[in-house]
Write a protein that holds these residues in place. Structure first.
Motif, PDB file in Angstrom:
ATOM      1  N   ASN A  65       0.576  -1.481  -0.933  1.00  0.00           N
ATOM      2  CA  ASN A  65      -0.244  -0.339  -0.408  1.00  0.00           C
ATOM      3  C   ASN A  65       0.739   1.266  -0.089  1.00  0.00           C
ATOM      4  N   TRP A  69      -0.812   2.904  -3.698  1.00  0.00           N
ATOM      5  CA  TRP A  69      -1.228   4.014  -2.794  1.00  0.00           C
ATOM      6  C   TRP A  69      -0.407   5.177  -2.771  1.00  0.00           C
ATOM      7  N   ILE A 104      -6.897   5.623 -10.262  1.00  0.00           N
ATOM      8  CA  ILE A 104      -7.704   4.949  -9.560  1.00  0.00           C
ATOM      9  C   ILE A 104      -9.095   4.045  -9.341  1.00  0.00           C
ATOM     10  N   SER A 192      -0.279   3.712   3.274  1.00  0.00           N
ATOM     11  CA  SER A 192      -1.042   4.141   2.403  1.00  0.00           C
ATOM     12  C   SER A 192      -1.202   5.686   2.939  1.00  0.00           C
TER      13      SER A 192
END
Length: 469
Positions: A65, A69, A104, A192
């Motif tokens: 992550n 992200w 995304i 993230s």
């Protein structure tokens, strides 16, 4: 066969039949029932260990992550740079906004394919394929000279790579935990936030000192190295929990609570993406420097990194659905009472940190909440549908926010109001989900009471017939 023996014994039995005969017949019946091929069998699902190697998987998902992200969260810094320097001549602000949303949305769009690859080739293959595409995207973006090339690299290709890594890893942590599921998921998703903080600051520093080209290349090299190691170390428990790796399970749409889950995700993403990508540029719009804007973006991600484990801890204690709704509501409230009035660097710092703790509640709780709604077996299919459903809000939320900007005054006022209302709508969906869950739980308890009256087994019944003889 056994019934014939009983009937025969019933005919020839007399009052002096011994109890030992009954017990002997009971044992014979028990053995034959156990060997009977038509006996009912229940699927034995191995319970999660609630720890052990699961913590290694938590660390791996945390790092994945961070380098998917987290890196994507730094797009707010790239966006501010593109808008301030006219880096791609002729490109509009709306086009740049679509690139951020595209990365995304495509990560979510590819989820059915990622689920299929996981079912056929395994989790590790899915993750390594994602690593390859993400690295190719970042390195390729460093050689772009026109905005359409940036669409293909930082938008599409990066989104595909991030999606394979995300979908391949998001369902693993819940498979290893029960009581600590939300805590473990909160820790893994915190990557993230902390990654976004780290790479927002690092990206701005690299752009200023090395240029945007080398910023992309360094990010690509780092992401490749870390994600490869994590892909090799991570383990799933798909076979142990009997996970159903179906890209779409249409029967889930028959459940009202699943529709409420989708509504929560839709409205949460409309608010979250707007906040994530707009906040650094909002800082510039009120007179702060681009460096201060990158700090604001970093602190928003820091708030997520600190808040997500806390949300996980309290979710395990207060109820995952309950806390998800409460934190989503608080996120909307902060937008109305703090963000609209934040006109200085200090107030904006405070807002970025506090709203960050609850802004990404959806990502912290979506896997545990979905597991409660549909069960662990259906979790991969449910998440696959959720990701597809979120393609529209993640693609268009930031373009909508930029179109809502005004020409003078507080140019982001309408976008701020829009963000707040989206979070409140998401919280309302969670509230309805809780009521639906309470209703179903009550019905389930009534059914259990109805069927929980003690009943005699076949062996006991047959033994009683012997006693009567």
């Amino acid at each position: 066969m056994v019934d014939e023996e009983i009937k025969e014994l019933d005919t020839h039995a007399d009052s002096n039949t011994s109890r030992s005969s009954v017990e002997d017949l009971s044992r014979r019946i028990s053995r034959q029932d156990a060997d009977c091929p038509h006996a009912e069998e229940k699927d034995v699902v191995e319970p999660p260990p609630d720890g052990g190697y699961g913590w290694v998987c938590v660390a791996c998902v945390f790092m994945i992550n961070t380098h998917t992200w987290g890196i994507n969260s730094s797009y707010g810094v790239f966006l501010a740079f593109y808008l301030a320097n006219n880096y791609y001549p002729g490109a509009s602000a709306l086009e740049f906004a679509f690139i951020g949303g595209l990365s995304i949305s495509q990560a979510l769009m590819i989820s059915p394919l990622a689920t299929y690859i996981t079912r056929v080739y395994g989790t590790r293959t899915t993750l390594l394929l994602g690593v390859s595409l993400e690295t190719l995207a970042l390195i390729g973006a460093s050689f772009t000279h026109q905005v359409w090339q940036l669409f293909l690299s930082q938008g599409l290709c990066f989104g595909f790579g991030m999606g394979l890594l995300f979908v391949g890893s998001v369902g693993i942590v819940p498979q290893w935990f029960t009581k600590k599921r939300s805590l473990a998921n909160g820790i893994s998703t915190a990557g993230s936030g902390l990654g976004g903080m780290m790479y927002s600051l690092a990206t701005n520093a690299m752009i200023e000192s090395l240029g945007v080209e080398w910023a992309f290349r360094i990010l690509g090299i780092l992401a490749c190295g870390v994600n490869v190691v994590c892909a090799l170390l991570i383990r799933d428990r798909n076979k142990a929990v009997g996970a159903v790796q179906l890209a779409f399970d249409y029967t889930l749409f028959k459940r009202p609570e699943f529709w409420l889950l989708l509504g929560w995700g839709f409205f949460s993403m409309m608010g979250y993406i707007t906040l994530l990508f707009s906040l650094p540029n909002y800082a510039v719009s009120i007179g702060l420097s681009s460096h201060q804007g990158s700090i604001i973006g970093a602190l928003l991600n820091l708030g997520q990194g600190l808040g997500r484990p806390l949300v996980g801890i309290f979710s395990d204690q207060a109820g995952r659905i309950n806390l998800a709704g409460l934190c989503t509501f608080i996120g909307g409230l902060f937008c109305f009472v703090i963000w609209i009035f934040a006109k200085s660097f200090g107030v904006l710092i405070f807002f970025a940190v506090v709203v960050g703790t609850v802004a990404g509640t959806f990502w912290t709780t979506i896997a545990p909440v979905s597991a409660e709604v549909v069960g662990l077996k259906e979790l991969p299919s449910a998440l696959s549908i959720v990701w597809i459903f979120l393609v529209i809000p993640t693609t268009f939320s930031e373009p909508v926010a930029l179109e809502l900007r005004q020409q003078s005054g507080n140019i982001y006022l309408h976008a701020q109001i829009f963000t707040g209302f989206m979070y409140l709508a998401a919280a309302l969906s969670r509230e309805q989900q809780e009521e639906q869950g309470d209703s179903e739980e009550k019905s389930s308890e009534e059914e259990k009471v109805a069927v929980s009256r003690p009943s005699k087994s076949n062996i006991v019944k047959r033994s009683m017939r012997w006693k009567k003889v």
